[in-house]
Design an enzyme around this catalytic site. Structure first.
Site, short mmCIF file in Angstrom:
data_model
loop_
_atom_site.label_atom_id
_atom_site.label_comp_id
_atom_site.label_asym_id
_atom_site.label_seq_id
_atom_site.Cartn_x
_atom_site.Cartn_y
_atom_site.Cartn_z
N CYS A 74 0.87 -1.17 0.00
CA CYS A 74 0.00 0.00 0.00
C CYS A 74 0.91 1.22 0.00
CB CYS A 74 -0.86 -0.04 1.26
SG CYS A 74 -1.89 1.42 1.50
N CYS A 188 -0.79 3.95 -6.44
CA CYS A 188 -1.65 3.31 -5.45
C CYS A 188 -1.87 1.90 -5.95
CB CYS A 188 -2.98 4.07 -5.35
SG CYS A 188 -4.30 3.19 -4.50
N1 DGL Z 1 -3.89 0.54 -2.01
C1 DGL Z 1 -3.71 1.72 -1.20
C2 DGL Z 1 -2.50 2.51 -1.72
O1 DGL Z 1 -1.67 1.97 -2.40
C3 DGL Z 1 -5.01 2.47 -1.13
C4 DGL Z 1 -5.07 3.42 0.00
C5 DGL Z 1 -6.48 3.75 0.45
O2 DGL Z 1 -7.08 2.92 1.14
O3 DGL Z 1 -6.92 4.86 0.16
O4 DGL Z 1 -2.33 3.67 -1.43
#
Ligand code: DGL
Length: 271
Positions: A74, A188
């Site tokens: 993440c 993301c």
């Molecule tokens: N997959 C997360 C990232 O890479 C998402 C973050 C979120 O929950 O907004 O930032």
């Protein structure tokens, strides 16, 4: 900790599955414990402190369940927590994080303009600023950022290929296309699942880049150096842990991992 122990993978939701696919490709023999904090997703618009706290709780839950290390799959969580987590767990429990793929985008751009699509948290964090300073500025490459709070929830809802996702992407990315960006960094881990919708809207305007494959290679090296790489034998298994409703996540996980629902074991946990 032994090499037989599972590797922990954490994301706020199903986005980290884009990293998990690469980890499976790179290390098919590893057992994986994938934790999605679906009760708190999206975390991208939360405060720095909340992001740090939710990440610390998730990593502690994976540690308590016997993980031999954790890939923080993440970008938002990585942007705020890596130093603190490494101090807390030390070298015996590797913590691997993600950095938006600005470096390869800068190396490849022809127009000299690179776009980064990320959550508000990742844009605010220092990791992105650091890689821009380190790689883009010395090369004279312009980096333009774009943000949307709607994209992560759409991927979570299994709507990455929907009309709504395409409309949000059109609105969010048009300024980057108009400014001449020819590379788009997906900052993301949810966003690689939007690749089809981005291409449907923008054709070949942008070459898309994410850090999944690079982080999988890096994870392999880290595990190897720590003596924690599982020996080849039968293929590794994946167990999914969620903090929200398991039956809501199961079909979405199955679709994104390209498998049948009955192959997906999802268990609810509290972090
Ligand atoms: N997959 C997360 C990232 O890479 C998402 C973050 C979120 O929950 O907004 O930032």
């Amino acid at each position: 900790m032994t090499a037989e122990a599972p590797l922990g993978v954490f994301d706020s939701g199903v986005g980290g599955l884009s990293v998990l696919r690469e980890l499976r490709r790179e290390m098919p023999h590893e057992h994986v414990l994938y934790l999605a904090d679906t009760k708190h997703v999206p975390i991208g618009a939360r405060s720095d402190e909340e992001i740090r706290d939710l990440t610390a709780r998730a990593v502690a839950a994976l540690h308590a369940r016997g993980a031999k290390g954790v890939v923080v799959a993440c970008n938002t969580a990585s942007a705020f927590s890596l130093t603190q987590l490494r101090e807390r767990y030390g070298l015996a429990f590797p913590i691997i994080g993600l950095v938006p793929a600005v470096k390869p985008a800068v190396a490849a751009t022809r127009s000299g303009v690179v776009g980064v699509l990320a959550t508000p948290g990742t844009l605010r964090g220092t990791l992105l600023r650091d890689v821009i300073r380190q790689f883009a500025e010395p090369a004279g490459v312009r980096v333009l950022t774009a943000v949307s709070a709607e994209l992560v929830p759409l991927v979570e809802a299994g709507q990455a290929d929907s009309d709504r996702a395409r409309a949000v992407l059109r609105e969010t990315l048009t300024p980057l296309a108009a400014a001449g960006a020819d590379r788009l960094v997906l900052g993301c881990t949810h966003y690689p699942f939007l690749a089809g919708s981005i291409r449907a809207e923008f054709g070949e305007t942008f070459t898309l880049l994410d850090s999944g494959a690079a982080v999988a290679r890096h994870t392999r090296n880290v595990l190897q150096q720590a003596g924690l790489l599982r020996k080849p034998g039968e293929p590794g298994t994946v167990r999914y842990l969620v903090t929200g409703e398991p039956e809501t996540s199961r079909p979405v996980i199955a679709t994104l991992m390209g498998t049948d629902r009955q192959n997906v074991t999802v268990q609810q946990v509290t972090t």
